[in-house]
Design an enzyme around this catalytic site. Structure first.
Site, PDB file in Angstrom:
ATOM      1  N   SER A 200     -29.736  44.690  40.722  1.00  0.00           N
ATOM      2  CA  SER A 200     -28.907  43.364  42.257  1.00  0.00           C
ATOM      3  C   SER A 200     -27.272  43.791  42.075  1.00  0.00           C
ATOM      4  CB  SER A 200     -28.900  42.504  42.491  1.00  0.00           C
ATOM      5  OG  SER A 200     -27.169  41.621  42.651  1.00  0.00           O
ATOM      6  N   CYS A 326     -28.755  29.663  40.651  1.00  0.00           N
ATOM      7  CA  CYS A 326     -29.220  29.950  42.206  1.00  0.00           C
ATOM      8  C   CYS A 326     -29.728  28.924  42.465  1.00  0.00           C
ATOM      9  CB  CYS A 326     -30.420  30.888  42.104  1.00  0.00           C
ATOM     10  SG  CYS A 326     -29.379  32.636  41.664  1.00  0.00           S
TER      11      CYS A 326
END
Length: 414
Positions: A200, A326
């Site tokens: 990412s 998250c």
């Protein structure tokens, strides 16, 4: 007041050199890379340059093995679901670990609802699985093994090379989520022996909203999204050119500076671990003491809520995390901390500190000065701390059965 950012595993600031590269693809070279005119060709050229930068950084043998995505989560889903459905005629069994990010675990849970069988391997007290555990879990229906390279919450690095040898010996496709390891420790797809890998942009000083999936040539896989022919028909949708350019530049810089940064941040990490364990009783270091990411520190402080610590540190200008970014906001304790054998009560007292290139020795000093009185104050306010008797254990300062449950796995969590 001093401002200290210690949450690099959640996201990193975009490097100014990355921003500079991106800007011209937002304003000057704004063409659609699928267009055949000059504006489109300019954008296409930039996308292909970034593809080469990513391929070089992870040791891919060709640029055709890199597919850009909208995030690490999307890349994980594409890798896992793409392999699962392409190989369904061969079997329906997938092996993963209890340490995985929700992008992998929830993807596997959905596949279970669609008729696949998933084995979630339990973790040892440091958050690792062994190659032998993987070998023992393989059946004649196993089509995919997906084990992360390094854990986002506790920083533990998995023995990926050993696991990939088991996968290869059994001719099973192997995927690793390397979102937290790329740019921090060496990541080479051949040395790791993986068939698919995800990464990412925003974890390595690139922009948010871009990721990539590596897929080794010859891996049997199918797309999960349908549309145009972008990304060699693997991921339809107009490419986010500026973000892709940013990812390419970011990964190039991260790999260039990796060894020096790892050495610098490891010193900070080791100092914090040593001093916090020495100065604050009833503290547990979570994750592996040695096989962990360079700038990653994580603890559980008994008798305290992680969010209370986070808020008080924030009032002192220190940005830090309580577990995974998250899942912040969830009332449930971390699935990783409970999987390494900690009780829910102890897991609620977690703190994750992840350093990066903007951090200095002075940041470390400030944190070590600020933290102990905060812990002391919160414990004085906590009814849970009454009657605490420190443990005589040599490896941590937990006083009760929570320590002695390390290594057990609560199957109810899965």
């Amino acid at each position: 007041m001093r401002k200290v950012y210690f949450d690099h595993s959640a996201t990193t600031p975009v490097d100014p050199a990355v921003v500079e590269e991106m800007l011209k693809y937002l304003t000057e070279h704004y063409g659609n890379p699928s267009s055949i005119h000059a504006f489109g060709r300019e954008a296409r050229k930039a996308v292909e340059k970034a593809r080469q930068q990513v391929a070089t950084a992870i040791g891919a043998s060709s640029v055709g093995e890199i597919c850009f995505t909208g995030s690490g989560t999307e890349a994980d889903n594409m890798a896992i679901r793409g392999v699962a459905y392409a190989n369904r005629q061969k079997g329906n069994h997938i092996i993963t670990s209890a340490a995985e990010h929700s992008a992998v675990l929830n993807c596997c849970k959905q596949l279970e609802r669609e008729g696949f069988a998933v084995t979630v391997l339990p973790l040892d007290e440091y958050g690792r699985v062994t190659a032998q555990q993987v070998a023992d879990a393989i059946t004649d229906k196993t089509i995919l093994i997906t084990i992360m390279h390094a854990n986002n919450e506790i920083g533990t690095i998995m023995p990926i090379r050993e696991i990939s040898e088991v996968a290869r010996a059994n001719k099973i496709i192997f995927h690793t989520d390397a979102v937290q390891s790329v740019g921090k420790i060496p990541v080479n797809v051949d040395e790791l022996g993986v068939d698919l890998l995800t990464l990412s942009g925003h974890k390595i000083y690139g922009p948010k909203g871009v990721g990539a999936m590596y897929i080794r040539k010859g891996t049997f896989w199918q797309p999960i999204l349908y549309g145009g022919g972008q990304e060699r028909r693997r991921r339809p949708g107009t490419e986010n050119v500026a973000a892709i350019v940013g990812l390419g530049k970011a990964i190039e810089l991260a790999v260039q500076n990796m060894h020096a940064e790892a050495e610098r941040l490891s010193k900070y990490r080791d100092r914090i671990i040593k001093e916090v364990l020495e100065k604050i009783p009833n503290t547990i270091l979570t994750g592996h003491p040695e096989q962990r990411l360079p700038g990653h520190v994580s603890f559980c402080f008994r008798f305290i809520e992680g969010e209370s610590m986070l808020l008080m540190l924030d009032m002192k200008g220190i940005a830090i995390s309580s577990g995974s970014a998250c899942t912040s906001g969830s009332l449930e304790p971390s699935h990783v901390l409970t999987a390494i054998g900690l009780s829910k009560e102890v897991a609620h007292g977690s703190l994750r500190l992840t350093m990066g290139k903007i951090n200095t020795e002075e940041d470390v000093e400030y944190f070590l000065e600020v933290l102990p009185p905060i812990i002391e104050r919160l414990r004085a306010m906590s009814p849970l701390s009454e009657g605490c008797n420190p443990c005589a254990c040599s490896t941590c300062t937990v006083h009760d059965e929570d320590h002695h449950h390390h290594g057990e796995f609560d199957e109810d969590e899965y």
